[in-house]
Motif scaffolding. Structure first.
Motif, PDB file in Angstrom:
ATOM      1  N   MET A  11     -43.214  18.861  45.915  1.00  0.00           N
ATOM      2  CA  MET A  11     -41.800  18.776  45.580  1.00  0.00           C
ATOM      3  C   MET A  11     -40.943  19.205  46.772  1.00  0.00           C
ATOM      4  O   MET A  11     -40.519  20.345  46.871  1.00  0.00           O
ATOM      5  CB  MET A  11     -41.504  19.646  44.363  1.00  0.00           C
ATOM      6  N   LYS A  12     -40.692  18.295  47.694  1.00  0.00           N
ATOM      7  CA  LYS A  12     -39.809  18.545  48.830  1.00  0.00           C
ATOM      8  C   LYS A  12     -38.434  18.007  48.481  1.00  0.00           C
ATOM      9  O   LYS A  12     -38.276  17.156  47.608  1.00  0.00           O
ATOM     10  CB  LYS A  12     -40.327  17.828  50.068  1.00  0.00           C
ATOM     11  N   ALA A  13     -37.421  18.475  49.196  1.00  0.00           N
ATOM     12  CA  ALA A  13     -36.065  17.979  48.979  1.00  0.00           C
ATOM     13  C   ALA A  13     -35.977  16.508  49.374  1.00  0.00           C
ATOM     14  O   ALA A  13     -36.507  16.103  50.404  1.00  0.00           O
ATOM     15  CB  ALA A  13     -35.085  18.796  49.797  1.00  0.00           C
ATOM     16  N   CYS A  14     -35.338  15.724  48.549  1.00  0.00           N
ATOM     17  CA  CYS A  14     -35.133  14.302  48.858  1.00  0.00           C
ATOM     18  C   CYS A  14     -33.932  14.173  49.775  1.00  0.00           C
ATOM     19  O   CYS A  14     -32.838  14.615  49.430  1.00  0.00           O
ATOM     20  CB  CYS A  14     -34.889  13.504  47.581  1.00  0.00           C
ATOM     21  N   ASP A  15     -34.155  13.572  50.941  1.00  0.00           N
ATOM     22  CA  ASP A  15     -33.052  13.337  51.863  1.00  0.00           C
ATOM     23  C   ASP A  15     -33.006  11.892  52.344  1.00  0.00           C
ATOM     24  O   ASP A  15     -32.221  11.541  53.201  1.00  0.00           O
ATOM     25  CB  ASP A  15     -33.097  14.303  53.045  1.00  0.00           C
ATOM     26  N   LYS A  16     -33.862  11.048  51.764  1.00  0.00           N
ATOM     27  CA  LYS A  16     -33.873   9.617  52.066  1.00  0.00           C
ATOM     28  C   LYS A  16     -34.003   8.849  50.762  1.00  0.00           C
ATOM     29  O   LYS A  16     -34.526   9.358  49.772  1.00  0.00           O
ATOM     30  CB  LYS A  16     -35.061   9.225  52.957  1.00  0.00           C
ATOM     31  N   MET A  17     -33.527   7.608  50.788  1.00  0.00           N
ATOM     32  CA  MET A  17     -33.723   6.733  49.646  1.00  0.00           C
ATOM     33  C   MET A  17     -34.083   5.347  50.160  1.00  0.00           C
ATOM     34  O   MET A  17     -33.435   4.825  51.063  1.00  0.00           O
ATOM     35  CB  MET A  17     -32.479   6.631  48.779  1.00  0.00           C
ATOM     36  N   ILE A  18     -35.136   4.782  49.588  1.00  0.00           N
ATOM     37  CA  ILE A  18     -35.515   3.418  49.902  1.00  0.00           C
ATOM     38  C   ILE A  18     -35.023   2.531  48.770  1.00  0.00           C
ATOM     39  O   ILE A  18     -35.238   2.839  47.600  1.00  0.00           O
ATOM     40  CB  ILE A  18     -37.045   3.274  50.036  1.00  0.00           C
ATOM     41  N   LEU A  19     -34.345   1.458  49.131  1.00  0.00           N
ATOM     42  CA  LEU A  19     -33.936   0.441  48.167  1.00  0.00           C
ATOM     43  C   LEU A  19     -34.694  -0.825  48.525  1.00  0.00           C
ATOM     44  O   LEU A  19     -34.509  -1.373  49.609  1.00  0.00           O
ATOM     45  CB  LEU A  19     -32.439   0.177  48.243  1.00  0.00           C
ATOM     46  N   ALA A  20     -35.559  -1.273  47.642  1.00  0.00           N
ATOM     47  CA  ALA A  20     -36.329  -2.495  47.873  1.00  0.00           C
ATOM     48  C   ALA A  20     -35.966  -3.499  46.793  1.00  0.00           C
ATOM     49  O   ALA A  20     -36.133  -3.229  45.610  1.00  0.00           O
ATOM     50  CB  ALA A  20     -37.823  -2.200  47.850  1.00  0.00           C
ATOM     51  N   ILE A  21     -35.441  -4.645  47.201  1.00  0.00           N
ATOM     52  CA  ILE A  21     -35.084  -5.700  46.256  1.00  0.00           C
ATOM     53  C   ILE A  21     -36.186  -6.741  46.287  1.00  0.00           C
ATOM     54  O   ILE A  21     -36.475  -7.328  47.331  1.00  0.00           O
ATOM     55  CB  ILE A  21     -33.722  -6.331  46.612  1.00  0.00           C
ATOM     56  N   ILE A  22     -36.818  -6.944  45.142  1.00  0.00           N
ATOM     57  CA  ILE A  22     -38.008  -7.781  45.051  1.00  0.00           C
ATOM     58  C   ILE A  22     -37.711  -8.955  44.133  1.00  0.00           C
ATOM     59  O   ILE A  22     -37.185  -8.778  43.036  1.00  0.00           O
ATOM     60  CB  ILE A  22     -39.197  -6.953  44.532  1.00  0.00           C
ATOM     61  N   GLN A  23     -38.077 -10.154  44.553  1.00  0.00           N
ATOM     62  CA  GLN A  23     -37.713 -11.380  43.839  1.00  0.00           C
ATOM     63  C   GLN A  23     -38.798 -11.922  42.912  1.00  0.00           C
ATOM     64  O   GLN A  23     -38.616 -12.970  42.342  1.00  0.00           O
ATOM     65  CB  GLN A  23     -37.354 -12.463  44.856  1.00  0.00           C
ATOM     66  N   ASP A  24     -39.919 -11.271  42.790  1.00  0.00           N
ATOM     67  CA  ASP A  24     -40.967 -11.795  41.912  1.00  0.00           C
ATOM     68  C   ASP A  24     -41.612 -10.660  41.134  1.00  0.00           C
ATOM     69  O   ASP A  24     -41.140  -9.543  41.162  1.00  0.00           O
ATOM     70  CB  ASP A  24     -41.999 -12.605  42.705  1.00  0.00           C
ATOM     71  N   ASP A  25     -42.696 -10.967  40.440  1.00  0.00           N
ATOM     72  CA  ASP A  25     -43.354  -9.962  39.604  1.00  0.00           C
ATOM     73  C   ASP A  25     -44.239  -8.992  40.370  1.00  0.00           C
ATOM     74  O   ASP A  25     -44.907  -8.164  39.766  1.00  0.00           O
ATOM     75  CB  ASP A  25     -44.190 -10.660  38.525  1.00  0.00           C
ATOM     76  N   SER A  26     -44.245  -9.059  41.688  1.00  0.00           N
ATOM     77  CA  SER A  26     -45.104  -8.163  42.458  1.00  0.00           C
ATOM     78  C   SER A  26     -44.620  -6.716  42.412  1.00  0.00           C
ATOM     79  O   SER A  26     -45.306  -5.819  42.872  1.00  0.00           O
ATOM     80  CB  SER A  26     -45.203  -8.630  43.908  1.00  0.00           C
ATOM     81  N   TYR A  27     -43.448  -6.471  41.817  1.00  0.00           N
ATOM     82  CA  TYR A  27     -42.949  -5.101  41.747  1.00  0.00           C
ATOM     83  C   TYR A  27     -43.899  -4.202  40.958  1.00  0.00           C
ATOM     84  O   TYR A  27     -43.991  -3.002  41.224  1.00  0.00           O
ATOM     85  CB  TYR A  27     -41.535  -5.051  41.157  1.00  0.00           C
ATOM     86  N   GLN A  28     -44.626  -4.753  40.001  1.00  0.00           N
ATOM     87  CA  GLN A  28     -45.557  -3.934  39.219  1.00  0.00           C
ATOM     88  C   GLN A  28     -46.673  -3.381  40.094  1.00  0.00           C
ATOM     89  O   GLN A  28     -47.078  -2.229  39.929  1.00  0.00           O
ATOM     90  CB  GLN A  28     -46.121  -4.751  38.062  1.00  0.00           C
ATOM     91  N   ASP A  29     -47.155  -4.180  41.040  1.00  0.00           N
ATOM     92  CA  ASP A  29     -48.164  -3.702  41.984  1.00  0.00           C
ATOM     93  C   ASP A  29     -47.596  -2.609  42.879  1.00  0.00           C
ATOM     94  O   ASP A  29     -48.264  -1.622  43.174  1.00  0.00           O
ATOM     95  CB  ASP A  29     -48.685  -4.859  42.851  1.00  0.00           C
TER      96      ASP A  29
END
Length: 91
Positions: free
Chosen positions: A3-21
């Motif tokens: 549990m480290k402090a969050c100081d970054k955020m990744i935003l990934a926009i995915i166009q297919d069903d591969s987000y489950q993987d």
């Protein structure tokens, strides 16, 4: 991942069903994400935005997971202070 402090955020926009993987791989590596389902844009395609809050020390590890599990990903890392400034300006 501890549990480290969050100081970054990744935003990934995915166009297919591969987000489950992607989510499975991230969870197995100790990352947790918020998923937003949406549609729109020029072709009105369904998409998923994955938001991952993390510490800067874990950024490369998370980006490697995204690159490995997605065929054509272009993730972007945004410092939390920028995101915070944007959110404050819009509210």
């Amino acid at each position: 991942m501890d549990m480290k402090a969050c100081d970054k955020m990744i935003l990934a926009i995915i166009q297919d069903d591969s987000y489950q993987d992607v989510i499975s791989e991230l969870n197995e590596s100790g990352f947790y994400a918020t998923i937003l389902h949406s549609s729109g844009g020029f072709l009105k395609k369904q998409s998923v935005t994955i938001m991952i809050g993390l510490n800067h020390e874990d950024l490369e590890k998370a980006l490697k997971i995204l690159k490995r599990t997605l065929k054509s990903a272009r993730p972007a890392a945004v410092p939390m202070w920028i995101l915070s400034s944007v959110l404050q300006a819009t509210w």
